[in-house]
Design a protein around this motif. Structure first.
Motif, PDB file in Angstrom:
ATOM      1  N   GLY A  14      23.401   8.264  30.945  1.00 24.61           N
ATOM      2  CA  GLY A  14      24.587   7.421  30.947  1.00 24.61           C
ATOM      3  C   GLY A  14      25.050   7.028  29.553  1.00 24.61           C
ATOM      4  O   GLY A  14      26.133   6.481  29.392  1.00 24.61           O
ATOM      5  N   GLY A  15      24.269   7.319  28.528  1.00 23.10           N
ATOM      6  CA  GLY A  15      24.669   7.065  27.155  1.00 23.10           C
ATOM      7  C   GLY A  15      25.484   8.194  26.558  1.00 23.10           C
ATOM      8  O   GLY A  15      26.028   8.076  25.463  1.00 23.10           O
ATOM      9  N   CYS A  16      25.599   9.280  27.284  1.00 21.31           N
ATOM     10  CA  CYS A  16      26.343  10.457  26.837  1.00 21.31           C
ATOM     11  C   CYS A  16      27.722  10.428  27.490  1.00 21.31           C
ATOM     12  O   CYS A  16      27.825  10.426  28.717  1.00 21.31           O
ATOM     13  N   PRO A  17      28.805  10.401  26.695  1.00 22.56           N
ATOM     14  CA  PRO A  17      30.147  10.335  27.281  1.00 22.56           C
ATOM     15  C   PRO A  17      30.457  11.498  28.229  1.00 22.56           C
ATOM     16  O   PRO A  17      31.072  11.299  29.274  1.00 22.56           O
ATOM     17  N   VAL A  18      30.042  12.696  27.881  1.00 18.64           N
ATOM     18  CA  VAL A  18      30.300  13.855  28.733  1.00 18.64           C
ATOM     19  C   VAL A  18      29.529  13.726  30.049  1.00 18.64           C
ATOM     20  O   VAL A  18      30.085  13.919  31.130  1.00 18.64           O
ATOM     21  N   CYS A  19      28.254  13.363  29.957  1.00 18.35           N
ATOM     22  CA  CYS A  19      27.411  13.219  31.151  1.00 18.35           C
ATOM     23  C   CYS A  19      27.946  12.117  32.061  1.00 18.35           C
ATOM     24  O   CYS A  19      28.056  12.303  33.282  1.00 18.35           O
ATOM     25  N   LEU A  20      28.277  10.988  31.473  1.00 22.80           N
ATOM     26  CA  LEU A  20      28.758   9.850  32.252  1.00 22.80           C
ATOM     27  C   LEU A  20      30.085  10.172  32.939  1.00 22.80           C
ATOM     28  O   LEU A  20      30.283   9.843  34.113  1.00 22.80           O
ATOM     29  N   ALA A  21      30.970  10.848  32.227  1.00 24.85           N
ATOM     30  CA  ALA A  21      32.258  11.211  32.819  1.00 24.85           C
ATOM     31  C   ALA A  21      32.055  12.138  34.016  1.00 24.85           C
ATOM     32  O   ALA A  21      32.671  11.946  35.066  1.00 24.85           O
ATOM     33  N   GLU A  22      31.184  13.122  33.879  1.00 29.55           N
ATOM     34  CA  GLU A  22      30.937  14.042  34.995  1.00 29.55           C
ATOM     35  C   GLU A  22      30.302  13.312  36.174  1.00 29.55           C
ATOM     36  O   GLU A  22      30.665  13.547  37.325  1.00 29.55           O
ATOM     37  N   MET A  23      29.371  12.411  35.911  1.00 28.81           N
ATOM     38  CA  MET A  23      28.733  11.671  37.008  1.00 28.81           C
ATOM     39  C   MET A  23      29.728  10.756  37.717  1.00 28.81           C
ATOM     40  O   MET A  23      29.697  10.619  38.940  1.00 28.81           O
ATOM     41  N   ARG A  24      30.622  10.143  36.981  1.00 33.35           N
ATOM     42  CA  ARG A  24      31.646   9.296  37.609  1.00 33.35           C
ATOM     43  C   ARG A  24      32.513  10.121  38.560  1.00 33.35           C
ATOM     44  O   ARG A  24      32.870   9.667  39.650  1.00 33.35           O
ATOM     45  N   ASN A  25      32.859  11.312  38.144  1.00 33.34           N
ATOM     46  CA  ASN A  25      33.648  12.179  39.011  1.00 33.34           C
ATOM     47  C   ASN A  25      32.843  12.612  40.231  1.00 33.34           C
ATOM     48  O   ASN A  25      33.372  12.649  41.342  1.00 33.34           O
ATOM     49  N   LEU A  26      31.587  12.905  40.041  1.00 32.25           N
ATOM     50  CA  LEU A  26      30.735  13.253  41.186  1.00 32.25           C
ATOM     51  C   LEU A  26      30.593  12.061  42.131  1.00 32.25           C
ATOM     52  O   LEU A  26      30.578  12.230  43.354  1.00 32.25           O
ATOM     53  N   MET A  27      30.495  10.866  41.578  1.00 33.80           N
ATOM     54  CA  MET A  27      30.396   9.670  42.416  1.00 33.80           C
ATOM     55  C   MET A  27      31.633   9.526  43.300  1.00 33.80           C
ATOM     56  O   MET A  27      31.534   9.179  44.473  1.00 33.80           O
ATOM     57  N   LEU A  28      32.805   9.802  42.724  1.00 29.78           N
ATOM     58  CA  LEU A  28      34.035   9.756  43.511  1.00 29.78           C
ATOM     59  C   LEU A  28      34.015  10.796  44.626  1.00 29.78           C
ATOM     60  O   LEU A  28      34.343  10.503  45.775  1.00 29.78           O
ATOM     61  N   ARG A  29      33.618  11.992  44.286  1.00 25.10           N
ATOM     62  CA  ARG A  29      33.576  13.072  45.272  1.00 25.10           C
ATOM     63  C   ARG A  29      32.496  12.840  46.325  1.00 25.10           C
ATOM     64  O   ARG A  29      32.596  13.342  47.434  1.00 25.10           O
ATOM     65  N   ASN A  30      31.478  12.102  45.973  1.00 23.42           N
ATOM     66  CA  ASN A  30      30.330  11.852  46.854  1.00 23.42           C
ATOM     67  C   ASN A  30      30.593  10.747  47.870  1.00 23.42           C
ATOM     68  O   ASN A  30      29.784  10.517  48.762  1.00 23.42           O
ATOM     69  N   GLN A  31      31.709  10.055  47.772  1.00 23.52           N
ATOM     70  CA  GLN A  31      31.978   8.898  48.623  1.00 23.52           C
ATOM     71  C   GLN A  31      31.909   9.227  50.108  1.00 23.52           C
ATOM     72  O   GLN A  31      31.444   8.414  50.890  1.00 23.52           O
ATOM     73  N   ARG A  32      32.359  10.392  50.502  1.00 21.95           N
ATOM     74  CA  ARG A  32      32.347  10.741  51.927  1.00 21.95           C
ATOM     75  C   ARG A  32      30.989  11.277  52.369  1.00 21.95           C
ATOM     76  O   ARG A  32      30.441  10.810  53.352  1.00 21.95           O
ATOM     77  N   ALA A  33      30.478  12.259  51.692  1.00 16.52           N
ATOM     78  CA  ALA A  33      29.260  12.936  52.148  1.00 16.52           C
ATOM     79  C   ALA A  33      27.989  12.140  51.863  1.00 16.52           C
ATOM     80  O   ALA A  33      27.016  12.252  52.599  1.00 16.52           O
ATOM     81  N   GLN A  34      27.985  11.365  50.785  1.00 21.34           N
ATOM     82  CA  GLN A  34      26.799  10.589  50.399  1.00 21.34           C
ATOM     83  C   GLN A  34      25.551  11.468  50.312  1.00 21.34           C
ATOM     84  O   GLN A  34      24.483  11.089  50.772  1.00 21.34           O
ATOM     85  N   ARG A  35      25.707  12.638  49.713  1.00 22.50           N
ATOM     86  CA  ARG A  35      24.578  13.570  49.587  1.00 22.50           C
ATOM     87  C   ARG A  35      23.883  13.447  48.236  1.00 22.50           C
ATOM     88  O   ARG A  35      22.849  14.069  48.024  1.00 22.50           O
ATOM     89  N   LEU A  36      24.467  12.656  47.334  1.00 23.22           N
ATOM     90  CA  LEU A  36      23.895  12.495  46.000  1.00 23.22           C
ATOM     91  C   LEU A  36      23.539  11.041  45.748  1.00 23.22           C
ATOM     92  O   LEU A  36      24.223  10.136  46.200  1.00 23.22           O
ATOM     93  N   ARG A  37      22.459  10.838  44.981  1.00 30.01           N
ATOM     94  CA  ARG A  37      22.050   9.535  44.475  1.00 30.01           C
ATOM     95  C   ARG A  37      22.031   9.679  42.956  1.00 30.01           C
ATOM     96  O   ARG A  37      21.754  10.752  42.434  1.00 30.01           O
ATOM     97  N   PHE A  38      22.330   8.605  42.249  1.00 33.23           N
ATOM     98  CA  PHE A  38      22.485   8.673  40.799  1.00 33.23           C
ATOM     99  C   PHE A  38      21.547   7.699  40.110  1.00 33.23           C
ATOM    100  O   PHE A  38      21.508   6.522  40.457  1.00 33.23           O
ATOM    101  N   VAL A  39      20.810   8.206  39.107  1.00 30.64           N
ATOM    102  CA  VAL A  39      19.903   7.382  38.317  1.00 30.64           C
ATOM    103  C   VAL A  39      20.218   7.612  36.845  1.00 30.64           C
ATOM    104  O   VAL A  39      20.124   8.749  36.349  1.00 30.64           O
ATOM    105  N   ASP A  40      20.578   6.535  36.160  1.00 31.88           N
ATOM    106  CA  ASP A  40      20.919   6.588  34.737  1.00 31.88           C
ATOM    107  C   ASP A  40      19.639   6.419  33.924  1.00 31.88           C
ATOM    108  O   ASP A  40      19.035   5.344  33.918  1.00 31.88           O
TER     109      ASP A  40
END
Length: 150
Positions: A14-40
């Motif tokens: 989460g300290g990496c701007p590229v990594c954090l940006a991609e995870m935020r987008n995945l979090m948005l996409r994950n809202q319906r399926a809830q197949r991913l969990r995120f650990v910073d």
């Protein structure tokens, strides 16, 4: 390989701007399926799980399946994109033409990720991919949901 990858726990920097940006987008996409969990792994209270070191987690993107199996690098990308219905990206990364290149290029990108300008991460991930993620989440009104437009 594990019988069921999901829910898949992603360990990201989460300290990496590229990594954090991609995870935020995945979090948005994950809202319906809830197949991913995120650990910073950059969070102050982060504790390294058994079976991996902090250096390994910081070196490449890692994920852990429910049965405890670890995925690393490009395998993680393939599984996470499949989880959020970006199968075309997962198939592309797995293709015989692209996979060897991705396997060689990703460790270099991971080592140099802090050199990517913040504005570039914002432009590529936060703007373009957020729009795509918002289209993937159904728009609901009055109890009726529709898939967003393209």
């Amino acid at each position: 390989m594990t019988t069921s990858l999901y829910p898949l726990t992603l360990y990201y920097d989460g300290g990496c701007p590229v990594c954090l940006a991609e995870m935020r987008n995945l979090m948005l996409r994950n809202q319906r399926a809830q197949r991913l969990r995120f650990v910073d792994i950059a969070a102050p209270d982060f504790q390294v799980p058994a079976g991996v070191t902090r250096e390994e987690l910081a070196g490449l993107l890692h994920a852990r399946a429910p049965d405890g199996a670890w995925l690393r690098g490009v395998d993680t990308f393939v599984a996470m994109y499949e989880a959020v219905d970006l199968s075309w990206v997962a198939r592309s990364l797995s293709s015989p033409g692209l996979r060897p290149l991705a396997d060689r290029l990703y460790p270099w990108v991971a080592r140099h990720r802090y050199l990517f300008p913040r504005w570039l991460a914002h432009l590529v991930f936060e703007t373009a991919m957020r729009r795509a993620a918002q289209r993937a989440v159904p728009a609901c009104s009055g109890g009726v949901c529709e898939r967003g437009g393209s």
